[in-house]
Design a protein around this motif. Structure first.
Motif, short mmCIF file in Angstrom:
data_model
loop_
_atom_site.label_atom_id
_atom_site.label_comp_id
_atom_site.label_asym_id
_atom_site.label_seq_id
_atom_site.Cartn_x
_atom_site.Cartn_y
_atom_site.Cartn_z
N GLN A 145 0.88 -1.24 0.10
CA GLN A 145 -0.19 -0.30 -0.27
C GLN A 145 0.73 1.33 -0.16
N GLU A 146 1.87 1.18 0.77
CA GLU A 146 2.86 2.23 0.41
C GLU A 146 3.43 2.65 -0.72
N ARG A 147 3.75 1.56 -1.47
CA ARG A 147 4.29 1.65 -2.93
C ARG A 147 3.05 2.43 -3.72
N LEU A 148 1.76 1.75 -3.60
CA LEU A 148 0.89 2.25 -4.37
C LEU A 148 0.69 3.84 -4.46
N PHE A 149 0.45 4.22 -2.95
CA PHE A 149 0.33 5.58 -2.67
C PHE A 149 1.50 6.40 -3.30
N LYS A 150 2.79 5.85 -3.18
CA LYS A 150 3.69 6.86 -3.61
C LYS A 150 3.87 6.94 -5.25
N TRP A 151 3.58 5.74 -5.79
CA TRP A 151 3.36 5.92 -7.37
C TRP A 151 2.42 6.78 -7.71
N ARG A 152 1.18 6.69 -7.07
CA ARG A 152 -0.01 7.51 -7.37
C ARG A 152 0.12 8.91 -7.22
N ALA A 153 0.97 9.28 -6.06
CA ALA A 153 1.06 10.61 -5.58
C ALA A 153 2.00 11.46 -6.77
N SER A 328 8.27 10.66 -5.34
CA SER A 328 7.20 11.43 -5.55
C SER A 328 6.75 12.01 -4.03
N VAL A 329 7.14 11.28 -2.96
CA VAL A 329 6.72 12.13 -1.66
C VAL A 329 7.75 11.21 -0.66
N ASP A 330 7.87 12.10 0.51
CA ASP A 330 8.55 11.54 1.51
C ASP A 330 7.68 11.41 2.73
N LEU A 331 7.33 10.07 3.10
CA LEU A 331 6.25 10.04 4.23
C LEU A 331 6.67 10.52 5.34
N ASP A 332 7.71 10.67 6.07
CA ASP A 332 8.18 11.30 7.31
C ASP A 332 8.01 12.68 7.19
N ILE A 333 8.08 13.33 6.09
CA ILE A 333 8.30 14.80 6.12
C ILE A 333 6.70 15.01 5.96
N LEU A 334 5.97 14.40 4.95
CA LEU A 334 4.44 14.78 4.82
C LEU A 334 3.81 14.48 6.16
N ALA A 335 4.26 13.41 6.97
CA ALA A 335 3.56 12.95 8.46
C ALA A 335 3.90 14.47 9.28
N LEU A 336 4.97 14.57 9.29
CA LEU A 336 5.41 15.91 10.38
C LEU A 336 4.45 17.34 9.68
N ALA A 337 4.47 17.51 8.73
CA ALA A 337 3.65 18.53 7.99
C ALA A 337 2.25 18.36 8.47
N CYS A 338 1.53 17.31 8.31
CA CYS A 338 0.44 17.36 8.88
C CYS A 338 0.04 17.15 10.05
N HIS A 339 0.98 16.66 10.92
CA HIS A 339 0.91 16.79 12.45
C HIS A 339 0.80 18.11 12.83
N ALA A 340 1.80 18.99 12.16
CA ALA A 340 1.88 20.37 12.64
C ALA A 340 0.83 21.02 12.23
N VAL A 349 4.53 26.29 3.06
CA VAL A 349 5.31 25.90 1.90
C VAL A 349 4.30 25.17 1.08
N GLU A 350 4.39 25.44 -0.37
CA GLU A 350 3.64 24.84 -1.18
C GLU A 350 4.42 23.74 -1.98
N SER A 351 4.05 22.59 -2.36
CA SER A 351 4.80 21.89 -3.19
C SER A 351 4.06 20.50 -3.45
N PRO A 352 4.11 19.89 -4.60
CA PRO A 352 3.60 18.66 -5.12
C PRO A 352 3.95 17.67 -3.99
N TYR A 353 4.88 17.80 -3.54
CA TYR A 353 5.39 16.77 -2.45
C TYR A 353 4.63 16.77 -1.30
N LEU A 354 3.57 17.79 -1.02
CA LEU A 354 2.60 17.98 0.18
C LEU A 354 1.40 18.12 -0.65
N PRO A 355 0.74 17.17 -0.81
CA PRO A 355 -0.60 16.90 -1.28
C PRO A 355 -1.45 17.87 -0.29
N GLN A 356 -2.21 19.02 -1.07
CA GLN A 356 -2.88 19.89 -0.29
C GLN A 356 -4.25 19.33 0.11
#
Length: 365
Positions: A145-153, A328-340, A349-356
């Protein structure tokens, strides 16, 4: 291309060391007070540090930390530490969002792959005869599921319902692994995944190891499902066995932060470990970003967020890394951004790495 890749930083460090050596040779042991502060080396070191984030490679009293850094607190964890400590980045953040672009990384997920992953799910959730369900399969399908999410991201369409379903499923799987690890040996643990009530034999093996703990925690922080986070807080990365990896200090620091109390010592160890590993040739978890979250400094968190995304982008533009799902995405970075964001902080910060859609959905617990 970053300066350090062109050899510019190495050349600068060598030239600075040569200046210091010549200064020492010239003045010798009978140095006068006026020779204890060599102005040219100090000025060059300060310029490199304050514009490019290059800390002097030479450790010497001729380069006082306060003068080089502009009287920063000694130690790696300071507000806005990193390349975006530059005044232009700080000014850009004040004027509007910092934008971190992402190279094109669209990937087609072949139907055969999706069918194979669906089959893996059926195997993980379906007992064979009298045999109990296999716990190791949960860790395996969480990786699917992790790979699926990253590919689709990597697709320009953004976060779809299929991606959200993938994230929720992965989060439930990760939580289930550690609920199973918490259960008393010799018993069964009942877990709910994708609407299914399943029973697994209690065990504390590799499936509940530190690598899966980090991934499961990232999924729980991204989805914001508190129930999924609970078993991860109650266990930790070294619950099943010691963690001897290069990421161990980051995982310990993240666990210490999530548990509450004082995470400062663990965060400091994570920063030191990241500093040691910066030339080892592989990507490290975002220790500086975590440190700014712990510090409670919203502006510095945003600067460190841009830093982390730029470092991720740089790493995955090299050789065949561009073809990896992680591009396409770093889960750890995205996780800390969502938590913040759930803490009530503005993510500037706006970036495709951070799905809005994921950031917008990150409401306080």
């Amino acid at each position: 291309m970053p300066y350090s890749r062109c050899g510019y930083r190495e050349a600068f460090d060598a030239a600075l060391a040569d200046l210091l050596t010549r200064h020492t040779t010239l003045h010798g042991p009978a140095a006068s007070p006026s020779s204890l502060l060599p102005l040219v080396p100090i000025a060059l070191a300060a310029l490199a540090y304050r514009t490019l984030g290059w800390a002097p490679a030479a450790r010497t009293d001729y380069l006082p930390h306060a003068l080089v850094t502009g009287f920063e607190t000694r130690g790696p964890r300071v507000a806005g530490f990193g390349r975006n400590r530059r005044p232009d980045a700080v000014a850009a953040l004040g004027a509007g969002p910092l934008v971190v672009e992402r190279p094109a990384c669209e990937r087609a997920v072949h139907r055969e792959i999706e069918d194979m992953y669906e089959e893996h799910l059926r195997e993980a959730f379906t007992p064979v005869g009298q045999e109990p369900l296999a716990v190791w399969r949960l860790g395996s399908v969480m990786g699917d599921q992790e790979r699926l999410f990253k590919w689709r991201a990597g697709n320009p369409a953004g976060v779809t319902d299929a991606q959200l379903a993938t994230l929720r499923l992965a989060s439930q799987m990760g939580a289930a692994l550690f609920r199973i690890a918490l259960a008393d040996p010799g018993t069964e643990a009942e877990v709910t995944i994708g609407g299914r009530n399943l029973r697994y034999p209690a065990e504390r093996k590799d499936a509940a190891g530190a690598h899966n703990w980090e991934k499961a925690t990232a999924f729980a922080l991204i989805t914001g499902v508190r129930e999924d986070l609970v078993p991860l807080v109650l266990t930790g990365p070294a619950f099943a066995r010691p963690d001897g990896s290069a990421s161990s200090a980051y995982r310990e620091a993240l666990h210490a932060y999530l548990k509450g109390g004082d995470p400062e010592p663990a965060v400091q160890r994570a920063l030191e470990q990241a500093e040691k590993a910066k030339d080892w040739g592989f990507a490290m978890p975002p220790a500086v970003l975590l440190s700014q979250l712990v510090e409670g400094d919203e502006e510095s968190f945003n600067l460190a967020l841009a830093d982390a995304l730029e470092a991720h982008r740089d790493y995955y533009q090299v050789a065949d890394r561009v073809d990896e799902p992680d591009t396409s995405v770093d889960l750890d970075i995205l996780a800390l951004a969502c938590h913040a964001r759930r803490r009530g902080w503005a993510i500037r910060v706006e970036s495709p790495y951070l799905p809005q859609p994921l950031l917008r959905a990150a409401e306080p617990f």
